[in-house]
Write a protein that holds these residues in place. Structure first.
Motif, PDB file in Angstrom:
ATOM      1  N   ALA A  67       0.905  -1.176  -0.189  1.00  0.00           N
ATOM      2  CA  ALA A  67      -0.061  -0.229   0.015  1.00  0.00           C
ATOM      3  C   ALA A  67       0.853   1.253   0.049  1.00  0.00           C
ATOM      4  N   PRO A  68       0.248   2.345  -0.417  1.00  0.00           N
ATOM      5  CA  PRO A  68       1.082   3.734  -0.301  1.00  0.00           C
ATOM      6  C   PRO A  68       1.732   3.887   1.109  1.00  0.00           C
ATOM      7  N   PHE A  69       3.010   4.327   0.872  1.00  0.00           N
ATOM      8  CA  PHE A  69       3.753   4.571   2.079  1.00  0.00           C
ATOM      9  C   PHE A  69       3.369   6.161   2.568  1.00  0.00           C
ATOM     10  N   VAL A  70       3.057   6.270   3.998  1.00  0.00           N
ATOM     11  CA  VAL A  70       2.528   7.440   4.350  1.00  0.00           C
ATOM     12  C   VAL A  70       3.337   7.605   5.549  1.00  0.00           C
ATOM     13  N   TRP A  71       3.032   8.753   6.469  1.00  0.00           N
ATOM     14  CA  TRP A  71       3.607   8.897   7.792  1.00  0.00           C
ATOM     15  C   TRP A  71       2.580   8.316   8.809  1.00  0.00           C
ATOM     16  N   ASN A 151     -13.495   7.075   1.957  1.00  0.00           N
ATOM     17  CA  ASN A 151     -14.331   8.230   1.538  1.00  0.00           C
ATOM     18  C   ASN A 151     -13.301   9.567   1.566  1.00  0.00           C
ATOM     19  N   THR A 152     -12.817   9.614   2.719  1.00  0.00           N
ATOM     20  CA  THR A 152     -12.054  10.843   3.019  1.00  0.00           C
ATOM     21  C   THR A 152     -10.843  10.863   1.908  1.00  0.00           C
ATOM     22  N   LEU A 153     -10.108   9.942   1.641  1.00  0.00           N
ATOM     23  CA  LEU A 153      -9.049   9.724   0.791  1.00  0.00           C
ATOM     24  C   LEU A 153      -9.607   9.931  -0.569  1.00  0.00           C
ATOM     25  N   ILE A 154     -10.452   9.576  -1.057  1.00  0.00           N
ATOM     26  CA  ILE A 154     -11.223   9.914  -2.460  1.00  0.00           C
ATOM     27  C   ILE A 154     -11.214  11.469  -2.448  1.00  0.00           C
ATOM     28  N   LYS A 155     -11.576  12.087  -1.604  1.00  0.00           N
ATOM     29  CA  LYS A 155     -12.016  13.570  -1.705  1.00  0.00           C
ATOM     30  C   LYS A 155     -10.534  14.318  -1.604  1.00  0.00           C
ATOM     31  N   GLY A 156      -9.876  13.561  -1.297  1.00  0.00           N
ATOM     32  CA  GLY A 156      -8.384  14.421  -1.069  1.00  0.00           C
ATOM     33  C   GLY A 156      -8.427  15.660  -0.209  1.00  0.00           C
ATOM     34  N   ARG A 157      -9.435  15.684   0.580  1.00  0.00           N
ATOM     35  CA  ARG A 157      -9.529  17.040   1.515  1.00  0.00           C
ATOM     36  C   ARG A 157      -9.016  16.769   2.939  1.00  0.00           C
ATOM     37  N   ILE A 158      -8.504  17.861   3.596  1.00  0.00           N
ATOM     38  CA  ILE A 158      -7.793  17.647   4.752  1.00  0.00           C
ATOM     39  C   ILE A 158      -8.647  19.007   5.556  1.00  0.00           C
ATOM     40  N   ARG A 159      -9.155  18.334   6.856  1.00  0.00           N
ATOM     41  CA  ARG A 159      -9.730  19.282   7.623  1.00  0.00           C
ATOM     42  C   ARG A 159      -9.250  19.121   9.113  1.00  0.00           C
ATOM     43  N   GLU A 354     -11.961   9.275   9.204  1.00  0.00           N
ATOM     44  CA  GLU A 354     -11.865  10.770   8.737  1.00  0.00           C
ATOM     45  C   GLU A 354     -10.343  11.275   9.231  1.00  0.00           C
ATOM     46  N   VAL A 355     -10.351  11.280  10.450  1.00  0.00           N
ATOM     47  CA  VAL A 355      -9.053  11.628  11.132  1.00  0.00           C
ATOM     48  C   VAL A 355      -7.718  10.841  10.680  1.00  0.00           C
ATOM     49  N   THR A 356      -8.068   9.536  10.696  1.00  0.00           N
ATOM     50  CA  THR A 356      -6.834   8.701  10.161  1.00  0.00           C
ATOM     51  C   THR A 356      -6.258   9.071   8.696  1.00  0.00           C
ATOM     52  N   ALA A 357      -7.248   9.417   7.918  1.00  0.00           N
ATOM     53  CA  ALA A 357      -7.180   9.612   6.281  1.00  0.00           C
ATOM     54  C   ALA A 357      -6.526  11.093   6.479  1.00  0.00           C
ATOM     55  N   SER A 358      -7.057  11.872   7.067  1.00  0.00           N
ATOM     56  CA  SER A 358      -6.661  13.278   6.810  1.00  0.00           C
ATOM     57  C   SER A 358      -5.121  13.439   7.329  1.00  0.00           C
ATOM     58  N   ALA A 359      -4.712  12.648   8.384  1.00  0.00           N
ATOM     59  CA  ALA A 359      -3.363  12.508   8.740  1.00  0.00           C
ATOM     60  C   ALA A 359      -2.556  11.889   7.761  1.00  0.00           C
ATOM     61  N   HIS A 360      -3.035  10.997   7.225  1.00  0.00           N
ATOM     62  CA  HIS A 360      -2.133  10.324   6.093  1.00  0.00           C
ATOM     63  C   HIS A 360      -2.152  11.492   4.889  1.00  0.00           C
ATOM     64  N   LEU A 361      -3.250  12.253   4.358  1.00  0.00           N
ATOM     65  CA  LEU A 361      -3.052  13.032   3.350  1.00  0.00           C
ATOM     66  C   LEU A 361      -2.323  14.392   3.578  1.00  0.00           C
ATOM     67  N   HIS A 362      -2.360  14.698   4.905  1.00  0.00           N
ATOM     68  CA  HIS A 362      -1.612  15.863   5.461  1.00  0.00           C
ATOM     69  C   HIS A 362       0.105  15.572   5.278  1.00  0.00           C
ATOM     70  N   VAL A 371       2.259  10.522  -2.948  1.00  0.00           N
ATOM     71  CA  VAL A 371       1.600  11.840  -3.252  1.00  0.00           C
ATOM     72  C   VAL A 371       0.109  11.451  -3.047  1.00  0.00           C
ATOM     73  N   VAL A 372      -0.581  12.772  -3.105  1.00  0.00           N
ATOM     74  CA  VAL A 372      -2.224  12.668  -2.925  1.00  0.00           C
ATOM     75  C   VAL A 372      -2.913  11.675  -3.830  1.00  0.00           C
ATOM     76  N   GLN A 373      -2.418  11.803  -5.317  1.00  0.00           N
ATOM     77  CA  GLN A 373      -3.210  11.104  -6.095  1.00  0.00           C
ATOM     78  C   GLN A 373      -2.933   9.730  -5.820  1.00  0.00           C
ATOM     79  N   ASP A 374      -2.069   9.312  -5.303  1.00  0.00           N
ATOM     80  CA  ASP A 374      -1.742   7.871  -5.169  1.00  0.00           C
ATOM     81  C   ASP A 374      -2.698   7.280  -3.935  1.00  0.00           C
ATOM     82  N   LEU A 375      -2.998   8.154  -2.770  1.00  0.00           N
ATOM     83  CA  LEU A 375      -3.758   7.883  -1.744  1.00  0.00           C
ATOM     84  C   LEU A 375      -5.040   7.971  -2.365  1.00  0.00           C
TER      85      LEU A 375
END
Length: 414
Positions: A67-71, A151-159, A354-362, A371-375
């Protein structure tokens, strides 16, 4: 059974107590006793205290390792989320408000995103008693978490999750945390005896030797000289701090400093030794060459959180490295006591996803992360979700066996 290539394939051929002791061998024996007593309470507590076993047992040849490598947090579970006051920059303005998010980065590394996800889902299956749920409910909650994450990954949106953009248990927790004042925290952890001093209760705050106290004071004073307001960090008192679960036994201090004035505008700081991540032996991707472990933990937090605490500093001390941060009155976490309805739990778990996905996206694109597109592409591919559920269910059963072995091995000790 667990299947790895190191000769340890099941609970009946490995000595769980020996493995735990080996991992904790450099920690404070007196504090370790408290950790092991907590771990004996239930399988979920045991799971919290043995992050190293989870990664030791994770299959080397596993499709989800691709899977994609993230922090990642590295030790993600239901009780490693909570409230904190973060600083968010808006143009030239700086806002400090209470957020809800991941609150433990001691194990933070660059690794497959599925490692965080799988550990969190495993914790859901292990928390049946705390959540007051049956097997069907747990499966439902696990799926809610995975759906929210994707769903949060697909949106690619961080909040950042704050009171004005969430609801339910999390909104209530943020609201209650926001109402707490620093003076309340001071009165809880300190006492007035002419001057303000720490309240040594023999449980959460312990006395230390005069020599060690002076060593800590010198370390903070030396670091403070490089800060804009050195007088703020004038140390008034120091004690040994007992807190958490997985890190119990590491060197950790609570420090009372002058802050903005005694006695009611003093501040409390946490000063914690940082060791190598428990995940380090199992990493396959080259990591950034941080100067020390405290810098690794600090950077992991700064990379992952969209709003970070104002005070976060890595300090070399006593031949190793420590992380200095402010103890905030706004820090709190969800208490799972079996009195939360399934609908409330589902809303909460949805937020955790959502928090987990946002952290990975951030953390995307930072220090080697995907990169975001990979996620986004990973979120669109749902084939990996059943694999997470199958393994998390299997490993939760393994933890139950390990927990029983641990209790048997320690029944005459704790």
């Amino acid at each position: 059974m667990v299947n790895r290539d190191d000769g340890h394939r099941s609970s009946d051929v490995r000595d769980i107590w020996k493995l735990i002791q080996a991992f904790d061998r450099q920690r404070n024996p007196k504090i370790l006793t408290q950790k092991y007593i907590k771990m004996r309470k239930n399988a979920f507590g045991f799971f919290r205290g043995t992050c190293h076993l989870f990664y030791r047992d994770l299959p080397k040849e596993w499709e989800l390792n691709l899977a994609p490598f993230v922090w990642i947090c590295g030790d993600l579970h239901l009780e490693n989320f909570g409230t904190y006051k973060g600083e968010n920059s808006l143009g030239e303005l700086r806002q400090r408000q209470v957020y809800f998010g991941i609150n433990d980065f001691d194990e933070g590394v660059l690794a497959p995103c599925t490692w965080d996800i799988t550990r969190l889902v495993t914790s859901i299956f292990l928390a049946a008693d705390s959540l007051g749920c049956n097997r069907s409910d747990l499966n439902q909650l696990a799926q809610v978490y995975l759906t929210s994450y994707t769903n949060t990954l697909i949106k690619g949106r961080i909040r950042g999750i704050a009171e004005d953009n969430t609801s339910g248990i999390v909104a209530d927790l943020i609201k209650n945390s926001s109402q707490r004042k620093r003076i309340d925290l001071l009165n809880e952890r300190t006492e007035l005896n002419g001057d303000r001093q720490l309240k040594f209760d023999g449980a959460k705050i312990l006395k230390i030797s005069t020599q060690r106290q002076q060593e800590v004071i010198r370390a903070i004073d030396n670091w403070a000289q490089s800060q804009a307001s050195p007088a703020f960090f004038k140390v008034l008192d120091v004690g040994f701090r007992v807190a958490g679960m997985g890190s119990l036994g590491v060197d950790r201090y609570i420090i009372l400093v002058a802050g903005k004035g005694s006695p009611d505008r003093n501040y409390l700081l946490d000063f914690k030794q940082q060791s190598a991540s428990a995940l380090e032996p199992y990493l396959t991707r080259v990591q950034p060459q941080w100067k020390n472990q405290a810098i690794r933990v600090m950077n992991a937090q700064q990379i992952v959180q969209s709003a970070v605490p104002a005070l976060l500093a890595a300090i070399e001390f006593s031949g190793t490295s420590y992380l200095l941060r402010e103890l905030q009155p706004t820090e709190d976490k969800i208490t799972f006591n079996g009195r939360i309805s399934l609908s409330q739990l589902a809303k909460l778990v949805d937020t955790l996803g959502e928090v987990t996905a946002s952290a990975h996206l951030h953390g995307s694109s930072k220090f080697g992360a995907a990169v975001v597109q990979d996620l986004i592409n990973f979120g669109r591919n749902l084939e990996w979700q059943p694999e997470v559920l199958i393994y998390a269910d299997f490993y939760a059963r393994q933890v139950q066996l390990d927990y029983q072995d641990f209790c048997k091995a320690t029944q005459d000790l704790y």
